[in-house]
Write a protein that holds these residues in place. Structure first.
Motif, PDB file in Angstrom:
ATOM      1  N   THR A 130       0.916  -1.628   0.473  1.00 30.36           N
ATOM      2  CA  THR A 130       0.531   0.142   0.007  1.00 30.36           C
ATOM      3  C   THR A 130       1.037   1.315  -0.182  1.00 30.36           C
ATOM      4  OG1 THR A 130      -0.396  -0.599   2.241  1.00 30.36           O
ATOM      5  CG2 THR A 130      -1.895  -1.548   1.163  1.00 30.36           C
ATOM      6  N   CYS A 250     -10.585  -1.245  -2.765  1.00 30.62           N
ATOM      7  CA  CYS A 250      -9.750  -2.526  -3.630  1.00 30.62           C
ATOM      8  C   CYS A 250     -11.115  -2.852  -3.671  1.00 30.62           C
ATOM      9  CB  CYS A 250      -8.736  -2.920  -2.796  1.00 30.62           C
ATOM     10  SG  CYS A 250      -8.121  -4.574  -3.310  1.00 30.62           S
ATOM     11  N   LEU A 257      -2.131  -7.747  -1.294  1.00 29.97           N
ATOM     12  CA  LEU A 257      -1.691  -6.778  -0.593  1.00 29.97           C
ATOM     13  C   LEU A 257      -1.374  -6.911   0.621  1.00 29.97           C
ATOM     14  CD1 LEU A 257      -5.370  -4.568  -1.100  1.00 29.97           C
ATOM     15  CD2 LEU A 257      -3.491  -4.152  -2.452  1.00 29.97           C
ATOM     16  N   TRP A 259      -0.109  -4.547   3.542  1.00 35.25           N
ATOM     17  CA  TRP A 259      -0.891  -3.433   4.205  1.00 35.25           C
ATOM     18  C   TRP A 259       0.390  -2.495   5.340  1.00 35.25           C
ATOM     19  CZ3 TRP A 259      -5.355  -1.072   2.695  1.00 35.25           C
ATOM     20  CH2 TRP A 259      -7.230  -2.712   2.305  1.00 35.25           C
TER      21      TRP A 259
END
Length: 280
Positions: A130, A250, A257, A259
């Motif tokens: 991210t 998303c 992903l 994070w």
């Protein structure tokens, strides 16, 4: 990739108070694409990188396979014509007889079965931090562009990690994507570890083209269409939309992903982009 000169012109007009002023507007011109001796399509475009646009269009329409040998690319600036020549002649009458007008600006066209090529498609494994999204957004926002100069334009950026690699723009987002596809084919660049960023809507056409380019992640500052989301979910393409400032959404492929970003530390969106978004 730097923009070529002559892509905008200054036009005099009146503002809301009646005062005279000039604004830059984007030029638009037709480009006719030939595959060998066959005329394929005439597209409205801003006129830069015609060779990449033609090559990418044919590749994304399934008319030019990755293993087909291109023997020549000829561009006639006076006639606004690009001819892609291949080692062997191929008959595309069946594909040419089936056209689907897409939702793309400047009227996009898809030949043949719109879902052709997606059956059995497996996108590469990839990860998306991210923190990359925030870094990419900031870098792309600071890149000189026709979008900032004149609006009325879509941008598409090929990225790797948090680094933009190639930036293409056009009046239609489908044209900008095709230019990226043409550059990738010409340079022999794989999409496996790449991210495709666009300023345009995340439609079925955008999802399909990204997948056929072998790119597992598609991100946009704009929103989604239901069919675009549905196709992305079916093929496990990571789909990131409404990516502005600290925010993003998303709707597919969230398993990629990581994070790792502090949302509170992310920068707000450049006000110039908010103003241009309202006018583009």
């Amino acid at each position: 990739m730097p923009a070529r000169a002559g892509l905008t012109r200054a036009v005099e007009g009146l503002d809301q108070t009646g005062a005279t002023g000039q604004v830059n507007v984007v030029e638009e011109r037709p480009l006719t694409i030939f595959l060998n001796s066959r005329e394929i399509v005439t597209a409205m475009t801003i006129g830069d990188y015609p060779e990449y646009l033609a090559l990418g269009f044919l590749r994304n329409q399934g008319m030019l396979s990755d293993d087909e040998t291109v023997t020549g690319i000829e561009y006639d600036e006076d006639l606004d014509v690009v001819i892609i020549r291949t080692e062997t002649e191929t008959n595309y009458e069946e594909k040419l007889s089936k056209k689907t007008r897409t939702s793309g600006c400047a009227v996009g066209t898809v030949f043949g079965d719109i879902m052709e090529g997606l059956e059995g498609l497996t996108l590469p494994d990839a990860t998306l931090r991210t923190s990359w999204l925030y870094t990419l957004s900031a870098k792309i926002n600071q890149t000189p562009s026709l979008y900032l100069e004149a609006g009325a334009i879509h941008g598409t950026v090929l990225c790797k990690g948090d680094q933009p690699l190639v930036y293409m723009e056009d009046v239609g987002r489908h044209n900008a994507v095709d230019k990226i596809a043409g550059w990738m084919r010409a340079e022999g660049v794989s999409g496996a570890d790449k991210i495709l960023y666009t300023t345009g809507r995340l439609t079925s056409e955008m999802v399909i083209k990204t997948a056929l380019m072998g790119i597992p992640i598609l991100a946009s500052r704009s929103g989604f269409t239901a069919w675009g989301v549905e196709i992305a979910q079916q093929i496990d393409l990571t789909l990131i939309g409404r990516m502005r400032g600290k925010r993003f959404t998303c709707l597919s492929g969230a398993d990629r992903l990581i994070w790792d970003a502090d949302v509170n530390a992310a920068a707000d969106e450049d006000p110039r982009h908010r103003r241009k978004s309202a006018r583009a």
